[in-house]
Write a protein that holds these residues in place. Structure first.
Motif, mmCIF file in Angstrom:
data_model
loop_
_atom_site.group_PDB
_atom_site.id
_atom_site.type_symbol
_atom_site.label_atom_id
_atom_site.label_comp_id
_atom_site.label_asym_id
_atom_site.label_seq_id
_atom_site.Cartn_x
_atom_site.Cartn_y
_atom_site.Cartn_z
ATOM 1 N N CYS A 144 -2.774 15.096 -0.915
ATOM 2 C CA CYS A 144 -2.397 13.790 -0.346
ATOM 3 C C CYS A 144 -3.169 13.499 0.938
ATOM 4 N N SER A 202 0.827 -1.210 0.000
ATOM 5 C CA SER A 202 0.000 0.000 0.000
ATOM 6 C C SER A 202 0.858 1.256 0.000
ATOM 7 N N TYR A 256 2.049 1.646 -3.514
ATOM 8 C CA TYR A 256 0.971 2.056 -4.411
ATOM 9 C C TYR A 256 0.577 3.509 -4.177
ATOM 10 N N GLY A 257 0.514 3.909 -2.921
ATOM 11 C CA GLY A 257 0.072 5.259 -2.610
ATOM 12 C C GLY A 257 1.144 6.320 -2.745
ATOM 13 N N CYS A 266 -6.750 12.616 0.029
ATOM 14 C CA CYS A 266 -6.822 11.243 -0.489
ATOM 15 C C CYS A 266 -6.731 10.225 0.639
ATOM 16 N N GLY A 267 -5.903 10.523 1.633
ATOM 17 C CA GLY A 267 -5.784 9.617 2.770
ATOM 18 C C GLY A 267 -7.098 9.459 3.516
ATOM 19 N N TYR A 268 -7.800 10.561 3.717
ATOM 20 C CA TYR A 268 -9.101 10.484 4.387
ATOM 21 C C TYR A 268 -10.137 9.777 3.518
ATOM 22 N N LYS A 317 -9.619 7.386 1.618
ATOM 23 C CA LYS A 317 -9.340 5.947 1.661
ATOM 24 C C LYS A 317 -10.074 5.250 2.806
ATOM 25 N N LEU A 318 -10.612 6.029 3.743
ATOM 26 C CA LEU A 318 -11.381 5.436 4.838
ATOM 27 C C LEU A 318 -12.793 5.051 4.397
ATOM 28 N N PRO A 347 -14.033 3.357 1.522
ATOM 29 C CA PRO A 347 -14.417 2.090 0.874
ATOM 30 C C PRO A 347 -14.991 1.033 1.803
#
Length: 283
Positions: free
Chosen positions: A155, A128, A131-132, A158-160, A162-163, A165
């Protein structure tokens, strides 16, 4: 995989020819990526992101309402067993159709877990991070940022995101199995073939099946837009990244003094070649 899944979704809703649908999606994505470049990709992805999040949130609420809430989901999921588990003298193994007892646990047994916690912590985390933080698609977006503040802010955002899904994709998928165990969790090859055209599994139809079953017609159109947005976003990112990798890492070695216009034309030419290659392989 993404092209085929998107085409399968459209086929379920509108009964369209899957190969023609794949060709149309590829063509549209390729055309505006080749002509507009990264600028077109960035602007369309901003719109796509909003549509995807809105559509997924709506589906999540409708799905939880249909199943009776979170507590009902956690109970019913472990009882979502297909009615047909045997045919003739053949009977499916219990682990093939029974939900895993650790389905609601992130850190699973290191011996019996399908994703052991050491592999999750030390393996998946490393993948991960790559990938990130090192994937060309993400790096390219960062390099296109206006300044470092914009890049860092993007960035973090995007991190937030990702929570989401877990709530917008995973749980609706579990609810789909609860509502349609015979289709989503089928184990008899003839049954799977009847429902989704595959003899091994019909898990791939869980999300589109949920969309067509729990959403009103108008919202189904929104979710169709959501899926197309996600699919085209992935395709355009691949088109653009492929051309950038070749142009900046290979072509500049062959022609160190190439002008900006020459690099732009080369990048578009590579996108056309890649697009031409994808059509026969995707269709």
């Amino acid at each position: 995989l993404e092209i085929g899944y998107g085409a399968m979704f459209l086929k379920m809703i509108w009964n369209l020819n899957i190969y023609q649908t794949m060709l149309v999606l590829l063509t549209i994505s390729g055309m505006y990526t080749i002509t507009g470049g990264l600028t077109a990709v960035v602007y369309t992805e901003i719109l796509h992101a909003g549509v995807m999040i809105l559509g997924s949130i709506l589906l999540m609420f409708f799905a939880f309402n249909e199943v009776g809430g979170y507590e009902a989901m956690t109970y019913k999921y472990f009882h979502s067993i297909p009615s047909v588990i045997s045919k003739g003298n053949w009977t499916a193994k219990t682990e093939c159709y029974m939900p895993r007892p650790d389905a609601l646990h992130i850190f699973r047994d290191p011996i019996s877990g399908d994703i052991p916690w050491p592999g999750l912590v030390f393996g998946t985390t490393t993948i991960s991070l790559f990938y990130g933080c090192a994937d060309q698609i993400f790096i390219q977006r960062c390099l296109a940022g206006k300044n470092m503040s914009h890049i860092k802010g993007g960035c973090i955002l995007c991190g937030y995101l990702k929570l989401l899904p877990m709530f917008l994709i995973v749980m609706p998928g579990m609810i789909s199995r609860i509502l349609f165990p015979d289709q989503v969790a089928c184990v008899v090859p003839s049954e799977c073939l009847k429902y989704c055209g595959s003899r091994s599994s019909c898990k791939a139809i869980a999300y589109p099946k949920l969309v067509t079953a729990v959403l009103p017609n108008g919202f189904q159109g929104l979710m169709l837009t959501t899926l197309c947005a996600a699919l085209m976003s992935s395709l355009t990112s691949i088109f653009n990244s492929t051309s950038a990798l070749f142009t900046m890492n290979i072509y500049t070695l062959m022609r160190p003094r190439a002008t900006e216009k020459e690099l732009m034309v080369t990048g578009r030419f590579i996108s056309i070649i890649y697009f031409t290659f994808l059509i026969p392989t995707g269709v």
